[in-house]
Design an enzyme around this catalytic site. Structure first.
Site, PDB file in Angstrom:
ATOM      1  N   CYS A 214       0.811  -1.224   0.000  1.00  0.00           N
ATOM      2  CA  CYS A 214       0.000   0.000   0.000  1.00  0.00           C
ATOM      3  C   CYS A 214       0.845   1.276   0.000  1.00  0.00           C
ATOM      4  O   CYS A 214       0.551   2.227  -0.726  1.00  0.00           O
ATOM      5  CB  CYS A 214      -0.981  -0.003   1.173  1.00  0.00           C
ATOM      6  SG  CYS A 214      -0.207   0.050   2.810  1.00  0.00           S
ATOM      7  N   HIS A 269      -2.528   0.693   6.941  1.00  0.00           N
ATOM      8  CA  HIS A 269      -2.900   0.805   5.527  1.00  0.00           C
ATOM      9  C   HIS A 269      -3.021   2.272   5.130  1.00  0.00           C
ATOM     10  O   HIS A 269      -3.395   3.128   5.940  1.00  0.00           O
ATOM     11  CB  HIS A 269      -4.231   0.098   5.275  1.00  0.00           C
ATOM     12  CG  HIS A 269      -4.618   0.028   3.830  1.00  0.00           C
ATOM     13  ND1 HIS A 269      -3.911  -0.700   2.900  1.00  0.00           N
ATOM     14  CD2 HIS A 269      -5.651   0.612   3.138  1.00  0.00           C
ATOM     15  CE1 HIS A 269      -4.472  -0.581   1.709  1.00  0.00           C
ATOM     16  NE2 HIS A 269      -5.538   0.207   1.823  1.00  0.00           N
ATOM     17  N   HIS A 281      -6.003   2.353  -4.188  1.00  0.00           N
ATOM     18  CA  HIS A 281      -5.044   1.735  -3.279  1.00  0.00           C
ATOM     19  C   HIS A 281      -4.728   0.330  -3.757  1.00  0.00           C
ATOM     20  O   HIS A 281      -5.181  -0.103  -4.829  1.00  0.00           O
ATOM     21  CB  HIS A 281      -5.584   1.722  -1.843  1.00  0.00           C
ATOM     22  CG  HIS A 281      -6.876   0.977  -1.665  1.00  0.00           C
ATOM     23  ND1 HIS A 281      -7.313   0.484  -0.457  1.00  0.00           N
ATOM     24  CD2 HIS A 281      -7.866   0.632  -2.558  1.00  0.00           C
ATOM     25  CE1 HIS A 281      -8.484  -0.100  -0.596  1.00  0.00           C
ATOM     26  NE2 HIS A 281      -8.843  -0.040  -1.855  1.00  0.00           N
TER      27      HIS A 281
END
Length: 309
Positions: A214, A269, A281
């Site tokens: 991420c 994240h 993402h």
């Protein structure tokens, strides 16, 4: 040689020796100033390299830091031994006004509105300082102007009358772009779109575009837009300006915890808000993907939102 000639020669010798002594003093001072400035820059860069590390009361590093201990650690890494408590450091070196701060200076604050500091950081230039924040449970980067009402004082530890100039330690998220924030946000999203479907790999190298995790994804697409971000999501969450959910804009970075029911707000994240209620993402089996954001578990996991453009 006549007596008159001898006297002339002696006078010239005296003048030359005096001049050389004067130049020698200036050269020595210049060398001292240069050394102090270089050391200051080194300390600033060392402090910035710790962004995202955990906060822990009295922790001395290298993975967790207390307030004063962070300063002690970076100075020691730069070869300078200093005290290890806020009260002792506040008495060290020489006093500096907020307007005359240089990279490497120690800055002190009070959350209680008193003249006695209870937390501190390392100034890195460009109106910014790094400190171990108990509230954010991490080493973070902040604008010192946002702490005017808490600022108690600053101390300069390094000797040498260095000339004030802007630190070369440029904030790691700053952009050299002259385009508008809206155009820059569009460019970031466009950069990300070309990687749709690219596989997810935890710990993926920042140097590859064949896989992403991420934060390597956000780092890559922002870099391609001229903005350099730190490598991992926790470090990325320490830069930029905090914004609320109601002020969310395209290009903002959204940081999330592990799950909706997680009791910890530890960031695991990061996603980019792409506008129209979606985030761009990467995670798990889909890899790089657009996901619906509002009224989903993604929204419920949000810890903070940062704007870096």
């Amino acid at each position: 040689m006549t007596k008159r000639d001898w006297m002339k020669k002696s006078a010239v010798a005296v003048i030359l020796s005096t001049s050389l002594l004067g130049f020698g003093g200036q050269i020595g001072q210049a060398a001292s100033d240069t050394t102090s400035l270089q050391k200051s820059e080194e300390i600033a860069k060392l402090a910035e390299s710790l962004l995202g590390k955990d906060y822990q009361f009295k922790a001395k590093g290298p993975s967790k830091f207390g307030s004063a201990e962070l300063a002690t650690y970076v100075y020691k890494k730069a070869g300078v031994t200093i005290k290890s408590s806020i009260s002792d450091l506040y008495k060290s070196g020489s006093s500096v006004s907020q307007e005359n701060l240089l990279a490497g200076d120690l800055v002190f604050f009070s959350s209680k509105g008193s003249k006695s500091p209870n937390y501190m950081g390392v100034y890195i230039g460009k109106n910014q300082f790094v400190y171990a924040s108990q509230a954010e449970d991490a080493v973070v980067l902040k604008n010192i102007s946002e702490f005017d009402n808490k600022f108690v004082g600053a101390r300069r530890i390094l000797s040498g009358n260095v000339t004030k100039q802007e630190s070369s330690s440029t904030p790691s998220f700053k952009s050299e772009q002259t385009v508008s924030p809206n155009d820059l946000a569009d460019k970031i999203i466009s950069n990300g779109e070309k990687y749709l479907g690219t596989k997810y790999k935890y710990g993926s190298s920042k140097d590859t575009t064949k896989t992403f995790d991420c934060s390597s994804f956000t780092q890559r697409v922002f870099k391609e837009a001229g903005i350099t971000l730190p490598r991992d999501s926790r470090q990325q969450s320490t830069v930029g300006k905090s914004v609320s959910m109601k002020d969310l804009q395209k290009g903002d970075l959204i940081f999330m915890k592990a799950s909706v029911n997680s009791s910890s707000d530890r960031i695991t994240h990061v996603a980019i808000y792409a506008g129209n209620g979606k985030v761009l993402h990467t995670y798990g089996s889909p890899g790089v993907i657009y996901s619906k954001f509002f009224d989903t578990n993604w929204e419920k996991r949000v810890v903070k939102i940062k704007r870096v453009i």
